[in-house]
Design a protein around this motif. Sequence first.
Motif, PDB file in Angstrom:
ATOM      1  N   LYS A 201       0.841  -1.302  -0.116  1.00  0.00           N
ATOM      2  CA  LYS A 201       0.024   0.092   0.112  1.00  0.00           C
ATOM      3  C   LYS A 201       0.904   1.094   0.098  1.00  0.00           C
ATOM      4  CE  LYS A 201      -4.231  -2.233   1.766  1.00  0.00           C
ATOM      5  NZ  LYS A 201      -5.269  -2.034   2.379  1.00  0.00           N
ATOM      6  N   ASN A 202       1.270   1.541  -1.041  1.00  0.00           N
ATOM      7  CA  ASN A 202       2.232   2.675  -1.337  1.00  0.00           C
ATOM      8  C   ASN A 202       2.066   3.291  -2.680  1.00  0.00           C
ATOM      9  OD1 ASN A 202       3.726   1.158  -3.202  1.00  0.00           O
ATOM     10  ND2 ASN A 202       4.679  -0.072  -1.481  1.00  0.00           N
ATOM     11  N   VAL A 203       2.600   4.381  -3.020  1.00  0.00           N
ATOM     12  CA  VAL A 203       2.747   5.206  -4.289  1.00  0.00           C
ATOM     13  C   VAL A 203       3.474   4.307  -5.228  1.00  0.00           C
ATOM     14  CG1 VAL A 203       3.622   6.923  -5.513  1.00  0.00           C
ATOM     15  CG2 VAL A 203       2.323   7.396  -3.775  1.00  0.00           C
ATOM     16  N   PRO A 204       3.134   3.421  -6.202  1.00  0.00           N
ATOM     17  CA  PRO A 204       3.878   2.589  -6.989  1.00  0.00           C
ATOM     18  C   PRO A 204       5.211   3.271  -7.765  1.00  0.00           C
ATOM     19  CG  PRO A 204       2.114   3.347  -8.287  1.00  0.00           C
ATOM     20  CD  PRO A 204       2.004   4.112  -7.041  1.00  0.00           C
ATOM     21  N   ILE A 217      -2.145   1.745 -15.061  1.00  0.00           N
ATOM     22  CA  ILE A 217      -2.159   0.939 -14.041  1.00  0.00           C
ATOM     23  C   ILE A 217      -3.208   0.488 -13.201  1.00  0.00           C
ATOM     24  CG2 ILE A 217      -1.193   2.704 -12.413  1.00  0.00           C
ATOM     25  CD1 ILE A 217       0.817   0.675 -11.195  1.00  0.00           C
ATOM     26  N   GLY A 218      -4.147   1.448 -12.963  1.00  0.00           N
ATOM     27  CA  GLY A 218      -5.334   1.196 -12.049  1.00  0.00           C
ATOM     28  C   GLY A 218      -6.245   0.432 -12.718  1.00  0.00           C
ATOM     29  N   ARG A 219      -6.533   0.546 -14.045  1.00  0.00           N
ATOM     30  CA  ARG A 219      -7.336  -0.537 -14.818  1.00  0.00           C
ATOM     31  C   ARG A 219      -6.816  -1.923 -14.944  1.00  0.00           C
ATOM     32  NH1 ARG A 219      -8.556   2.757 -20.260  1.00  0.00           N
ATOM     33  NH2 ARG A 219      -6.265   2.968 -19.978  1.00  0.00           N
ATOM     34  N   THR A 220      -5.198  -2.122 -15.009  1.00  0.00           N
ATOM     35  CA  THR A 220      -4.774  -3.261 -14.999  1.00  0.00           C
ATOM     36  C   THR A 220      -4.950  -3.972 -13.665  1.00  0.00           C
ATOM     37  OG1 THR A 220      -3.239  -2.423 -16.657  1.00  0.00           O
ATOM     38  CG2 THR A 220      -2.602  -4.355 -15.112  1.00  0.00           C
ATOM     39  N   ASN A 253      -4.780   4.038  -7.387  1.00  0.00           N
ATOM     40  CA  ASN A 253      -4.124   4.497  -8.669  1.00  0.00           C
ATOM     41  C   ASN A 253      -4.640   5.209  -9.911  1.00  0.00           C
ATOM     42  OD1 ASN A 253      -1.148   3.474  -8.760  1.00  0.00           O
ATOM     43  ND2 ASN A 253      -2.236   1.820  -7.555  1.00  0.00           N
ATOM     44  N   ASN A 254      -5.962   4.972  -9.847  1.00  0.00           N
ATOM     45  CA  ASN A 254      -7.040   5.519 -10.634  1.00  0.00           C
ATOM     46  C   ASN A 254      -7.148   6.873 -10.269  1.00  0.00           C
ATOM     47  OD1 ASN A 254      -7.378   3.804 -12.815  1.00  0.00           O
ATOM     48  ND2 ASN A 254      -9.121   2.750 -11.507  1.00  0.00           N
ATOM     49  N   ALA A 292      10.914  12.361  -4.570  1.00  0.00           N
ATOM     50  CA  ALA A 292      11.320  12.116  -5.895  1.00  0.00           C
ATOM     51  C   ALA A 292      10.528  10.930  -6.642  1.00  0.00           C
ATOM     52  CB  ALA A 292      13.079  11.521  -5.788  1.00  0.00           C
ATOM     53  N   ARG A 293      10.051   9.972  -5.742  1.00  0.00           N
ATOM     54  CA  ARG A 293       9.218   8.945  -6.677  1.00  0.00           C
ATOM     55  C   ARG A 293       7.826   9.775  -6.779  1.00  0.00           C
ATOM     56  NH1 ARG A 293       8.014   3.786  -5.220  1.00  0.00           N
ATOM     57  NH2 ARG A 293      10.301   3.471  -5.678  1.00  0.00           N
ATOM     58  N   LEU A 294       7.180  10.573  -6.265  1.00  0.00           N
ATOM     59  CA  LEU A 294       5.904  11.370  -6.249  1.00  0.00           C
ATOM     60  C   LEU A 294       6.097  12.167  -7.514  1.00  0.00           C
ATOM     61  CD1 LEU A 294       3.046  11.909  -5.228  1.00  0.00           C
ATOM     62  CD2 LEU A 294       3.958  13.488  -3.841  1.00  0.00           C
ATOM     63  N   ARG A 295       7.139  12.878  -7.610  1.00  0.00           N
ATOM     64  CA  ARG A 295       7.623  13.774  -8.715  1.00  0.00           C
ATOM     65  C   ARG A 295       7.645  13.139  -9.965  1.00  0.00           C
ATOM     66  NH1 ARG A 295       7.732  16.116 -12.419  1.00  0.00           N
ATOM     67  NH2 ARG A 295       8.637  18.291 -12.971  1.00  0.00           N
TER      68      ARG A 295
END
Length: 306
Positions: A201-204, A217-220, A253-254, A292-295
């Motif tokens: 449960k994190n920002v991918p 990614i959300g659809r998948t 993710n969506n 950095a991941r978020l950006r």
Amino acid sequence: MKRFVVLGILFTAGTLSISAAALQQAPAAPRVVEVEKLHDNLYMMRGGGGNSAVFITAKGVVVVDTKNPGWGAPLLEKIKSVTDRPVTMIINTHTHGDHVSGNVEFPATVEVVTHENTAKNMETMRPPTGITPAPGAPVNIFKENGGRGLPKRTFKDTMTLGSGNDRIDLYYYGRGHTNGDAFIVFPALRVMHAGDIFSGKNVPLLDAVNGGSGIEIGRTLAKAADTKGVDRIITGHSTVMTVADLKEYAQFNNDFAAAVQAAKKAGRTPDDTATSWKIPAQYKGYAEPQAARLRANVQVVWDETK
Ligand SMILES: [Zn+2]
């Protein structure tokens, strides 16, 4: 002139701290693989990279994901503590080094199976979006090992391996973390290994370099959550979760993609979008992302939005 001196000192200090860190890691820390028994014939093995699944069939042992460089041998040792049967097959969920590198430490007779796009990605092993390889890390571990551990058997949409209680179903539902994320299902046990497209449960990590997509990614993930006959999900790096968790993660993710697309439409900048985004209140227990991941993820969705 003064500025150059300051920069020089900063650079030197940075270099020193990196080598100090490298030295501290140098006296090979013990590589401990932790075992979590899910069934008599299915184990999750943690540590040293992504979570591995170990499925014991009548014909031999099937291993899903083999961890970082140097962790294939300790993983094999740990497998021997739960079964006498030989490893006959490796399935890799996707191309990343913390899931595939241990392949080269398994006997060359072990068959390696992946999605067809992952097989292509593993030929080049490009560093993922936003990730700088650690100093001394292999550039392409498979090239350095004469091609050993590369997949020879691939699938496109679905594939079934084995039968009865030993059956394994592989699914590809589209782009996400990469363009080759396989979902591996053990139908008799109602367990799925999702790899890093659901690492927790994190920002991918949206690895656009290897075909990942922040819009898809959300659809998948939602398609994966609709897979019949699954109760429990082995995540890429976290604990075992439920189908409800996977459904929620698809929505998360969506929602992220929608927020970035709305910001772009409203004429905002990627920087402003990244600094003002917060994990929505309904997603309880989600890990705070690194800036950095978020950006990087904002940029991936931004670039995909026409
Ligand atoms: Zn990954």
